[in-house]
Write a protein that holds these residues in place. Structure first.
Motif, PDB file in Angstrom:
ATOM      1  N   ASP A   1       0.594  -1.182   0.151  1.00  0.00           N
ATOM      2  CA  ASP A   1      -0.105   0.142   0.148  1.00  0.00           C
ATOM      3  C   ASP A   1       0.945   1.425  -0.088  1.00  0.00           C
ATOM      4  O   ASP A   1       0.264   2.370   0.179  1.00  0.00           O
ATOM      5  CB  ASP A   1      -0.892   0.056   1.134  1.00  0.00           C
TER       6      ASP A   1
ATOM      7  N   LYS B   1     -11.139   5.668  -2.552  1.00  0.00           N
ATOM      8  CA  LYS B   1     -10.303   4.611  -3.107  1.00  0.00           C
ATOM      9  C   LYS B   1     -10.920   3.371  -3.486  1.00  0.00           C
ATOM     10  O   LYS B   1     -11.758   2.854  -2.496  1.00  0.00           O
ATOM     11  CB  LYS B   1      -9.215   4.247  -1.784  1.00  0.00           C
ATOM     12  N   ASP B   2     -10.692   2.850  -4.575  1.00  0.00           N
ATOM     13  CA  ASP B   2     -11.289   1.805  -5.066  1.00  0.00           C
ATOM     14  C   ASP B   2     -10.333   0.632  -4.467  1.00  0.00           C
ATOM     15  O   ASP B   2      -9.379   0.697  -5.062  1.00  0.00           O
ATOM     16  CB  ASP B   2     -11.461   1.761  -6.471  1.00  0.00           C
ATOM     17  N   MET B   3     -11.265  -0.291  -3.447  1.00  0.00           N
ATOM     18  CA  MET B   3     -10.412  -1.491  -2.946  1.00  0.00           C
ATOM     19  C   MET B   3     -10.666  -2.505  -3.799  1.00  0.00           C
ATOM     20  O   MET B   3     -11.396  -2.845  -4.376  1.00  0.00           O
ATOM     21  CB  MET B   3     -10.794  -1.570  -1.681  1.00  0.00           C
TER      22      MET B   3
ATOM     23  N   ASN C   1      -5.019   8.811   1.378  1.00  0.00           N
ATOM     24  CA  ASN C   1      -4.693   7.470   1.844  1.00  0.00           C
ATOM     25  C   ASN C   1      -3.599   7.685   2.877  1.00  0.00           C
ATOM     26  O   ASN C   1      -2.224   7.442   2.401  1.00  0.00           O
ATOM     27  CB  ASN C   1      -4.343   6.415   0.764  1.00  0.00           C
TER      28      ASN C   1
ATOM     29  N   GLU D   1     -14.790   4.361  -1.313  1.00  0.00           N
ATOM     30  CA  GLU D   1     -14.900   4.903  -2.661  1.00  0.00           C
ATOM     31  C   GLU D   1     -15.306   6.340  -2.802  1.00  0.00           C
ATOM     32  O   GLU D   1     -15.025   7.314  -3.380  1.00  0.00           O
ATOM     33  CB  GLU D   1     -15.108   3.946  -3.789  1.00  0.00           C
TER      34      GLU D   1
END
Length: 191
Positions: free
Chosen positions: A36, A106-108, A70, A117
């Motif tokens: 990450d 954030k698109d996990m 993030n 998201e």
């Protein structure tokens, strides 16, 4: 006089405790947060033949993009009890953790956390848990460590409308989480 002192030292030598520093310390880095983009490290110290204490931490200080944010930091002390000997084989642990976060947009992978998201969350958490781990010895100094932990996290958060910086606050609250709270695949160097 010198002879008497030498004889006294030879006589008393077996009574003086001598500690060997072999396998007293270990340092590690966890490969999971590196995926990450987080920097992380851990230091472990042996308390006895089967007990160690570990202090690990991670930080992701990178600046945000226009698309998502993030940023976080985490610190986690842990006590470990080894079933055979320290830094080798299986251990059971108990840990505490604390973190501060600012994540959103954030698109996990695998569709995890779809709400992340559309919104931005910032806040802090504190938790406690138990872990299981395994050290695989590669040679005298290098090990691989795999571990997982389950626990409780108290999360205090502020939810914002979109991931952008200056958006309205939608909600402020807290959340009680029970479940997986630790996962690691680490490279370890034992001193």
């Amino acid at each position: 006089m010198k002879r008497r002192i030498l004889l006294l030292l030879i006589f008393l030598a077996p009574l003086i405790p001598v500690s060997v520093l072999a396998q007293q310390f270990a340092v590690r880095t966890n490969l999971v947060p590196i995926a990450d983009g987080a920097l992380n490290a851990g230091v472990e110290y042996a308390l006895g033949r089967r007990s160690t204490v570990d202090l690990s931490g991670m930080v992701r200080p990178w600046r945000r993009t226009e698309k998502y944010v993030n940023k976080y930091w985490l610190v986690q002390p842990e006590y470990r009890y080894w079933t055979c000997q320290k830094f080798n084989g299986t251990y059971w642990g108990a840990y505490l953790n604390g973190a501060q976060f600012n994540v959103g947009g954030k698109d996990m992978p695998f569709g995890l956390f779809p709400w992340l998201e559309r919104h931005r969350y910032e806040g802090w958490l504190a938790g406690v848990g138990v872990s299981w781990g395994y050290h695989l010895m590669l040679d005298r100094h290098w090990n691989l460590e795999f571990s997982a932990g389950v626990g409780y996290e108290y999360i205090h958060y502020r939810k914002y409308e979109t991931p952008e910086v200056c958006t309205p606050l939608l909600e402020e609250g807290h959340y009680h989480y029970f479940g997986l709270s630790k996962l690691s695949a680490s490279i370890v160097y034992v001193f």
